[in-house]
Design a protein around this motif. Structure first.
Motif, mmCIF file in Angstrom:
data_model
loop_
_atom_site.group_PDB
_atom_site.id
_atom_site.type_symbol
_atom_site.label_atom_id
_atom_site.label_comp_id
_atom_site.label_asym_id
_atom_site.label_seq_id
_atom_site.Cartn_x
_atom_site.Cartn_y
_atom_site.Cartn_z
ATOM 1 N N ASP A 130 0.804 -1.224 0.000
ATOM 2 C CA ASP A 130 0.000 0.000 0.000
ATOM 3 C C ASP A 130 0.841 1.281 0.000
ATOM 4 O O ASP A 130 0.370 2.322 -0.442
ATOM 5 C CB ASP A 130 -0.939 0.027 1.203
ATOM 6 C CG ASP A 130 -2.019 -1.041 1.120
ATOM 7 O OD1 ASP A 130 -2.289 -1.542 0.015
ATOM 8 O OD2 ASP A 130 -2.595 -1.366 2.179
ATOM 9 N N VAL A 131 2.093 1.205 0.471
ATOM 10 C CA VAL A 131 2.904 2.424 0.552
ATOM 11 C C VAL A 131 3.183 3.015 -0.826
ATOM 12 O O VAL A 131 3.426 4.215 -0.950
ATOM 13 C CB VAL A 131 4.234 2.218 1.316
ATOM 14 C CG1 VAL A 131 3.979 1.744 2.730
ATOM 15 C CG2 VAL A 131 5.177 1.301 0.584
ATOM 16 N N PHE A 132 3.111 2.196 -1.868
ATOM 17 C CA PHE A 132 3.401 2.681 -3.214
ATOM 18 C C PHE A 132 2.233 3.468 -3.811
ATOM 19 O O PHE A 132 2.404 4.142 -4.824
ATOM 20 C CB PHE A 132 3.800 1.519 -4.125
ATOM 21 C CG PHE A 132 5.048 0.839 -3.650
ATOM 22 C CD1 PHE A 132 6.295 1.392 -3.905
ATOM 23 C CD2 PHE A 132 4.991 -0.335 -2.919
ATOM 24 C CE1 PHE A 132 7.447 0.789 -3.448
ATOM 25 C CE2 PHE A 132 6.140 -0.956 -2.466
ATOM 26 C CZ PHE A 132 7.375 -0.392 -2.725
ATOM 27 N N ASP A 133 1.071 3.372 -3.200
ATOM 28 C CA ASP A 133 -0.117 4.067 -3.699
ATOM 29 C C ASP A 133 -0.546 5.235 -2.818
ATOM 30 O O ASP A 133 -1.535 5.900 -3.125
ATOM 31 C CB ASP A 133 -1.285 3.074 -3.815
ATOM 32 C CG ASP A 133 -0.986 1.968 -4.809
ATOM 33 O OD1 ASP A 133 -0.361 2.235 -5.856
ATOM 34 O OD2 ASP A 133 -1.365 0.811 -4.528
ATOM 35 N N MET A 134 0.163 5.494 -1.749
ATOM 36 C CA MET A 134 -0.209 6.586 -0.843
ATOM 37 C C MET A 134 0.158 7.928 -1.467
ATOM 38 O O MET A 134 1.175 8.035 -2.152
ATOM 39 C CB MET A 134 0.479 6.417 0.505
ATOM 40 C CG MET A 134 0.038 5.187 1.253
ATOM 41 S SD MET A 134 1.001 4.972 2.750
ATOM 42 C CE MET A 134 -0.298 4.755 3.916
ATOM 43 N N PRO A 135 -0.671 8.946 -1.248
ATOM 44 C CA PRO A 135 -0.367 10.262 -1.820
ATOM 45 C C PRO A 135 0.862 10.891 -1.182
ATOM 46 O O PRO A 135 1.181 10.623 -0.028
ATOM 47 C CB PRO A 135 -1.625 11.083 -1.516
ATOM 48 C CG PRO A 135 -2.297 10.381 -0.388
ATOM 49 C CD PRO A 135 -1.924 8.936 -0.479
ATOM 50 N N ALA A 136 1.535 11.727 -1.970
ATOM 51 C CA ALA A 136 2.701 12.449 -1.457
ATOM 52 C C ALA A 136 2.250 13.447 -0.405
ATOM 53 O O ALA A 136 1.170 14.019 -0.498
ATOM 54 C CB ALA A 136 3.407 13.164 -2.595
ATOM 55 N N GLU A 137 3.074 13.598 0.597
ATOM 56 C CA GLU A 137 2.772 14.512 1.703
ATOM 57 C C GLU A 137 3.984 15.405 1.919
ATOM 58 O O GLU A 137 5.118 14.934 1.888
ATOM 59 C CB GLU A 137 2.491 13.676 2.963
ATOM 60 C CG GLU A 137 2.226 14.455 4.202
ATOM 61 C CD GLU A 137 2.107 13.552 5.430
ATOM 62 O OE1 GLU A 137 2.356 14.074 6.527
ATOM 63 O OE2 GLU A 137 1.788 12.365 5.308
ATOM 64 N N ASN A 138 3.765 16.684 2.110
ATOM 65 C CA ASN A 138 4.848 17.616 2.379
ATOM 66 C C ASN A 138 4.623 18.190 3.779
ATOM 67 O O ASN A 138 3.849 19.108 3.967
ATOM 68 C CB ASN A 138 4.862 18.729 1.333
ATOM 69 C CG ASN A 138 6.047 19.654 1.512
ATOM 70 O OD1 ASN A 138 6.755 19.607 2.507
ATOM 71 N ND2 ASN A 138 6.265 20.511 0.542
ATOM 72 N N SER A 139 5.287 17.577 4.766
ATOM 73 C CA SER A 139 5.129 17.981 6.157
ATOM 74 C C SER A 139 6.407 17.616 6.917
ATOM 75 O O SER A 139 7.275 16.935 6.375
ATOM 76 C CB SER A 139 3.920 17.251 6.773
ATOM 77 O OG SER A 139 4.224 15.887 6.973
ATOM 78 N N PRO A 140 6.525 18.049 8.168
ATOM 79 C CA PRO A 140 7.684 17.634 8.963
ATOM 80 C C PRO A 140 7.793 16.105 9.071
ATOM 81 O O PRO A 140 8.889 15.565 9.170
ATOM 82 C CB PRO A 140 7.428 18.271 10.335
ATOM 83 C CG PRO A 140 6.621 19.481 10.025
ATOM 84 C CD PRO A 140 5.722 19.052 8.885
ATOM 85 N N ARG A 141 6.669 15.409 9.029
ATOM 86 C CA ARG A 141 6.663 13.949 9.096
ATOM 87 C C ARG A 141 7.391 13.334 7.901
ATOM 88 O O ARG A 141 7.959 12.250 7.994
ATOM 89 C CB ARG A 141 5.203 13.460 9.138
ATOM 90 C CG ARG A 141 5.040 11.977 9.208
ATOM 91 C CD ARG A 141 3.545 11.586 9.118
ATOM 92 N NE ARG A 141 3.426 10.163 8.994
ATOM 93 C CZ ARG A 141 3.593 9.485 7.859
ATOM 94 N NH1 ARG A 141 3.868 10.108 6.749
ATOM 95 N NH2 ARG A 141 3.479 8.171 7.841
#
Length: 112
Positions: free
Chosen positions: A57-68
């Motif tokens: 599932d990690v390959f389909d998760m949306p990109a996130e731009n955060s400190p995380r």
């Protein structure tokens, strides 16, 4: 002989890490993918969920731009792995070379 990195480069501006492997393969890892694939027990939901492969599932998760999902540093772990240090303070994921290679999102490594 196992594949090992010959070069590791963190490109903060482009939010990606580039690894050149001993077999000449180039892997480009978005920061979000690496954080979502973090192999630590906390991120995987406990020791019983840890394994040698990332959750598909990690390959389909949306990109996130955060400190995380912002890498501030990486550190070698012996001669077999690396640990990313994330802006939110997380630093527990040890990406061994085999696991890191299995996280490669390219078309060659992740056939459709």
């Amino acid at each position: 002989m196992k594949n090992t990195p010959t070069s590791i480069k963190v490109e903060s501006k482009d939010r990606q890490m580039i690894v050149v492997w001993s077999d000449s393969h180039n892997s480009v890892y978005p920061f979000s993918l690496l954080r979502n694939a973090c192999p630590c027990a906390e991120c995987r939901g406990g020791h019983e969920n840890m394994g040698p492969e990332p959750d598909p599932d990690v390959f389909d998760m949306p990109a996130e731009n955060s400190p995380r999902t912002t890498i501030v540093d990486i550190e070698s772990v012996g001669s077999y792995a690396l640990t990313p240090y994330w802006e939110d303070g997380h630093q527990y994921g040890i990406f061994n070379w085999d696991y890191l290679r299995k996280c490669c999102p390219c078309a060659e490594c992740r056939p459709a």
